[in-house]
Design a protein around this motif. Structure first.
Motif, short mmCIF file in Angstrom:
data_model
loop_
_atom_site.label_atom_id
_atom_site.label_comp_id
_atom_site.label_asym_id
_atom_site.label_seq_id
_atom_site.Cartn_x
_atom_site.Cartn_y
_atom_site.Cartn_z
N PRO A 42 -9.40 -0.36 9.37
CA PRO A 42 -9.09 -1.39 8.62
C PRO A 42 -7.56 -1.57 8.13
O PRO A 42 -6.82 -0.56 7.80
N LYS A 43 -6.91 -2.86 7.86
CA LYS A 43 -5.64 -3.20 7.63
C LYS A 43 -5.49 -3.41 6.03
O LYS A 43 -4.35 -3.33 5.85
N ASP A 44 -6.49 -3.81 5.52
CA ASP A 44 -6.64 -4.18 4.24
C ASP A 44 -7.19 -3.44 3.22
O ASP A 44 -7.79 -3.90 2.16
N GLY A 45 -7.72 -2.19 3.75
CA GLY A 45 -8.54 -1.37 2.73
C GLY A 45 -7.83 -1.16 1.67
O GLY A 45 -8.48 -0.94 0.46
N ASP A 46 -6.53 -1.16 1.34
CA ASP A 46 -5.84 -0.87 0.01
C ASP A 46 -6.37 -1.78 -1.13
O ASP A 46 -6.07 -1.87 -2.36
N THR A 47 -6.76 -3.15 -0.65
CA THR A 47 -7.17 -4.19 -1.38
C THR A 47 -8.51 -4.16 -1.86
O THR A 47 -9.00 -5.06 -2.59
N TRP A 48 -9.39 -3.48 -1.08
CA TRP A 48 -10.93 -3.48 -1.47
C TRP A 48 -11.15 -3.08 -3.06
O TRP A 48 -10.45 -1.98 -3.49
N LYS A 83 -13.78 2.46 0.68
CA LYS A 83 -12.25 2.85 0.48
C LYS A 83 -12.59 4.34 -0.19
O LYS A 83 -13.18 4.28 -1.13
N HIS A 105 -11.40 3.22 4.85
CA HIS A 105 -9.67 3.28 4.29
C HIS A 105 -9.50 4.61 3.43
O HIS A 105 -10.15 4.59 2.33
N GLU A 107 -7.34 6.83 0.90
CA GLU A 107 -5.92 6.83 0.49
C GLU A 107 -5.15 8.22 0.69
O GLU A 107 -3.76 8.37 0.67
N ARG A 126 -8.77 4.49 8.54
CA ARG A 126 -7.23 4.63 8.34
C ARG A 126 -7.04 5.65 7.31
O ARG A 126 -7.64 5.77 6.32
#
Length: 497
Positions: A42-48, A83, A105, A107, A126
């Motif tokens: 995933p490339k947008d996992g920080d926005t979940w 996430k 994702h 962190e 990720r």
């Protein structure tokens, strides 16, 4: 325990599913078919949002037995599309349950240092980094399809049923960080790094891989430095660096042992390092060395032991060190061109590669090629000698081919005999004792001059005059040179040096 953690709705789903090992899916994380490493992570996992966010603390507590389980099911943490905040950290612990994260994702880093675990699968995820130094896995570890933004450390780790990094992309942010370190790790099943991409050093020095090793389609990028370090590595069965395999940096396997096939294809480019392929002191049952293009840089197989070596003249590297290499069989085209193959040492003449080639030619029944290889060895050695040695060597080469072409002596003898016969027929010498001298025969006279001893008695009965006297002396000296060269060459053939 669940209340003390104050679980969110997403975490309750994971907590509830744990006893049965059910997969908790927060989104469709089915990977799409691709050969590009890490593309499914995933490339947008920080926005979940919180509806699909789980604290790493919840996962680690479940793995360490915080949730009671009943009989009739296999507990496990299985999560898809979430996430994970914080770090999954278990130092020296014992984990009795599988951990499966798919399309997640993370962190924080995953740290399982010195832990004993069941199967750990972080596929298409990720994460910042993974540390499994000294871990013991009763199952397998898989990071397949994942994107790792930091190093993967597996030193001294043990895996009972395999290590899978297929399609994994490891790209540490710091240039001096290794991408993968697996020094002294033990894998009791397959080690699969196919279609993976590593930016930085991949180090597997001293590793024992008992189920084969695959780097089919793998990309290693560490230009101007060491890209792959497998010094002392032991591989049972097959090791493949084939397909679209690429190494931008040195591939080093010094002292490695492959008890099966070692196949190297693809592309290796490392002109800025001492070696592009450093494969000295190896033991390999079968070496298949046919890269898609000649390796860019120096290749060394020095002091290695190979059962069967198969390669191709089309992809021989320009600079190749073979000193000390021994092999039982050579396969591939270019049998007659092997003399060129052993002459590519960048440091100059080395006799052992020629002797090894001669021994193989003779085992293969190619005595003529064996003689050619011996002759090539002597010619190249001549370049390392002083002026006197080079002069004598060239004389031996021209006259009798160092003894391996004795027919050259007959050619020279015939040419000189013809010259003498013609000249002395037109300018006959005067008899020393006219009353006792036999009839003059220019052929017999020239023949006598060329031999160290008089056969027909002509040389002792006639005396050339004028410029023909110089020719007579020249024929005498030439005869001695031919005889000496023939004896020296014969001695060299019977007792090679």
């Amino acid at each position: 325990m669940a209340r003390s953690l104050r679980l969110t709705e997403a975490e309750r789903k994971v907590w509830k599913a744990f006893p049965t090992g059910e997969m908790v899916e927060f989104a469709d994380a089915e990977p799409r078919a691709t050969r590009t490493a890490g593309v499914n992570a995933p490339k947008d996992g920080d926005t979940w949002g919180p509806e699909r966010t789980i604290r790493a603390e919840v996962i680690t507590r479940l793995l360490l037995g915080a949730r009671q389980t009943g009989a009739g099911a296999v507990p496990a943490v299985r999560v898809s599309g979430a996430k994970i905040t914080g770090s999954v950290q278990i130092f020296g612990g014992t984990v009795e349950h599988e951990l499966v994260l798919r399309g997640c994702h993370l962190e924080g880093p995953v740290r399982l240092t010195d832990s004993r675990t069941r199967t750990v699968r972080l596929t298409d995820c990720r994460l910042p980094s993974f540390s499994g130094v000294g871990m013991r896995v009763e199952g397998h570890l898989s990071l397949s399809g994942s994107y790792v933004a930091g190093p993967v450390r597996l030193m001294r780790a043990q895996f009972a049923s395999g290590l899978w990094l297929g399609g994994t992309k490891v790209e540490p942010e710091q240039d001096d960080q290794p991408a993968l370190r697996g020094d002294a790790m033990i894998v009791d099943s397959v080690t699969f790094l196919g279609n993976a991409e590593f930016t930085g050093l991949v180090r597997l020095a001293g590793a024992r891989l008992t189920g084969g090793f695959s780097m089919v389609g793998t990309k290693l990028r560490n230009p101007g430095k060491l890209a792959f370090d497998a010094d002392g590595m032991v591989v049972e069965d097959t090791m493949r660096c084939t397909g679209d395999f690429l190494s931008l940096g040195c591939v080093r396997m010094r002292g490695a042992r492959v008890n099966g096939l070692l196949a190297i294809r693809g592309v290796i480019r490392s002109p800025d390092t001492p070696y592009a392929l450093h494969a000295s002191h190896m033991e390999v049952r079968e070496l298949y060395l046919k890269p898609d293009e000649p390796i860019d840089g120096v290749v060394t197989l020095a002091h290695s032991t190979v059962g069967t070596l198969q390669d191709s003249p089309d992809t021989w590297p320009e600079r190749l060190r073979l000193n000390g290499l021994t092999y039982e069989r050579l396969r591939g085209s270019g049998v007659a061109r092997r003399i060129e193959w052993v002459s590519r040492d960048p440091e100059g003449f080395r006799p052992q590669p020629y002797e090894q080639l001669v021994a193989w030619y003779r085992r293969d029944g190619n005595e003529a090629l064996a003689r050619r290889a011996q002759l090539a060895k002597l010619r190249n050695r001549r370049k390392t000698e002083g002026p006197g040695g080079r002069l004598w060597g060239r004389l031996l080469d021209v006259t009798v081919g160092y003894g391996y072409r004795p027919w050259l002596a007959a050619v020279w003898f015939g040419m000189l005999l013809l010259i003498g016969t013609v000249v002395f027929a037109l300018n006959p010498p005067r008899p020393l004792k006219p009353d006792e001298a036999p009839g003059f025969d220019p052929f017999a006279y020239s023949f006598d001059l060329l031999l160290p001893w008089s056969t027909f008695g002509q040389r002792d009965m006639f005396d050339p005059a004028g410029w023909t006297q110089a020719l007579a002396y020249g024929l005498i000296v030439s005869g001695w040179i031919l005889a000496t060269a023939l004896v020296t060459g014969a001695t060299r053939v019977l007792r090679p040096t």
